[in-house]
Motif scaffolding. Structure first.
Motif, PDB file in Angstrom:
ATOM      1  N   UNK A 143       0.932  -1.078   0.009  1.00  0.00           N
ATOM      2  CA  UNK A 143       0.026   0.067  -0.174  1.00  0.00           C
ATOM      3  C   UNK A 143       0.886   1.194  -0.023  1.00  0.00           C
ATOM      4  N   UNK A 144       0.287   2.162  -0.899  1.00  0.00           N
ATOM      5  CA  UNK A 144       1.145   3.477  -1.009  1.00  0.00           C
ATOM      6  C   UNK A 144       0.194   4.584  -0.883  1.00  0.00           C
ATOM      7  N   UNK A 145       0.343   5.833  -0.314  1.00  0.00           N
ATOM      8  CA  UNK A 145      -0.132   7.014  -0.491  1.00  0.00           C
ATOM      9  C   UNK A 145       0.464   7.985  -1.262  1.00  0.00           C
TER      10      UNK A 145
ATOM     11  N   UNK B 211       3.553   0.950   5.365  1.00  0.00           N
ATOM     12  CA  UNK B 211       3.561  -0.369   6.064  1.00  0.00           C
ATOM     13  C   UNK B 211       2.554  -0.553   7.236  1.00  0.00           C
ATOM     14  N   UNK B 212       2.123   0.648   7.756  1.00  0.00           N
ATOM     15  CA  UNK B 212       1.006   0.653   8.932  1.00  0.00           C
ATOM     16  C   UNK B 212      -0.316   0.030   8.305  1.00  0.00           C
ATOM     17  N   UNK B 213      -0.469   0.271   6.976  1.00  0.00           N
ATOM     18  CA  UNK B 213      -1.898  -0.125   6.568  1.00  0.00           C
ATOM     19  C   UNK B 213      -1.966  -1.723   6.567  1.00  0.00           C
TER      20      UNK B 213
ATOM     21  N   UNK C 281      -4.358  -3.815   9.427  1.00  0.00           N
ATOM     22  CA  UNK C 281      -5.570  -4.494   8.998  1.00  0.00           C
ATOM     23  C   UNK C 281      -5.447  -5.070   7.501  1.00  0.00           C
ATOM     24  N   UNK C 282      -4.738  -4.761   6.527  1.00  0.00           N
ATOM     25  CA  UNK C 282      -4.686  -5.228   5.356  1.00  0.00           C
ATOM     26  C   UNK C 282      -4.114  -6.321   4.914  1.00  0.00           C
ATOM     27  N   UNK C 283      -3.491  -7.272   6.156  1.00  0.00           N
ATOM     28  CA  UNK C 283      -2.811  -8.357   5.999  1.00  0.00           C
ATOM     29  C   UNK C 283      -3.251  -9.065   7.183  1.00  0.00           C
ATOM     30  N   UNK C 284      -4.208  -9.626   7.040  1.00  0.00           N
ATOM     31  CA  UNK C 284      -5.067 -10.482   8.186  1.00  0.00           C
ATOM     32  C   UNK C 284      -5.752 -11.588   7.790  1.00  0.00           C
TER      33      UNK C 284
ATOM     34  N   UNK D  58      -2.548 -12.433   3.479  1.00  0.00           N
ATOM     35  CA  UNK D  58      -1.616 -11.636   2.399  1.00  0.00           C
ATOM     36  C   UNK D  58      -1.911 -10.369   2.395  1.00  0.00           C
ATOM     37  N   UNK D  59      -1.131  -9.362   2.216  1.00  0.00           N
ATOM     38  CA  UNK D  59      -1.692  -7.794   1.973  1.00  0.00           C
ATOM     39  C   UNK D  59      -2.798  -7.908   0.912  1.00  0.00           C
TER      40      UNK D  59
END
Length: 223
Positions: free
Chosen positions: A2-4, A19-21, A24-27, A33-34
């Motif tokens: 993930x990028x902004x 990385x902080x995404x 929630x987005x790798x669960x 997986x991401x």
């Protein structure tokens, strides 16, 4: 990953890795997986979800009654009910929603100023396609993961033993085939929840989606 991208006008715009995404987005909700999340929540009138209550990861196998909490939804769906268009009134009992008030809504004009947005619709057919696509993208990422990882592990094992593997081992093949089987079944909608009544959106989405040309490699050659 993930990028902004900063929305302010800058001399050198750049994507920033976030990385902080992945908190929630790798669960389990993204198959480990991401990936992408499409969630249904019990939302307050201010749009803030009551996360102490249940939340639902939405896919094409999700019951309609668990979909679209916290979302606006336009379209008709008969006597089936969903969680869209309404919010809880009792914080201690967020699950007590007035589902009738959110059912078969065909216009959002009486709920907010729709002229500020690119479309006045939140077409339920488009939302159903989105649910399918989201899980499918995660399954593709899972297949990628479950192919690269065992192949790398097998190559490392062969190197440590000083041999060159000519074919996949049984365990490598089973891991890859298992992931591919889940992807294929999802692509074919084998676990799609049966609809109890016809559904119809409020925009031209369904028609335009059906008119989209197939990619060249998927067209019939006539041979």
């Amino acid at each position: 990953m993930f990028y902004t991208l900063d929305q302010r006008d800058t001399a050198e715009p750049k994507f920033v890795r976030r990385e902080e995404c992945l908190q929630c987005h790798a669960s389990p909700a993204t198959l480990g997986v991401p990936g992408l999340l499409l969630r249904s929540v019990f939302s307050g009138a201010d749009g803030v979800p009551q996360l102490q209550a249940a939340t639902f990861a939405t896919g094409h196998s999700s019951p309609l009654k668990e979909r679209w909490g916290g979302w606006y939804v336009t379209g008709t769906h008969g006597d089936q009910r969903h969680m869209g268009n309404v919010w809880f009134k009792d914080k201690d009992h967020p699950e007590q929603l007035d589902l009738e008030a959110g059912a078969n809504v065909t216009s959002l004009k009486d709920r907010f100023n729709v002229t500020r947005y690119l479309t006045p619709d939140s077409d339920l057919v488009a939302l159903m396609i989105l649910a399918h696509q989201t899980r499918l993208h995660n399954l593709i990422s899972r297949v990628n993961w479950e192919t690269r990882l065992p192949l790398d592990q097998e190559a490392s094992m062969s190197e440590s033993l000083g041999v060159q593997a000519a074919t996949w081992s049984a365990s490598t093949r089973d891991r890859i085939y298992s992931a591919v089987e889940k992807l294929l079944r999802s692509m074919l909608f084998t676990d799609e929840i049966p609809l109890e009544a016809p559904v119809q959106g409020t925009s031209a989405f369904a028609m335009e989606f059906n008119l989209r040309p197939l990619a060249p490699e998927t067209r019939s050659t006539g041979r």
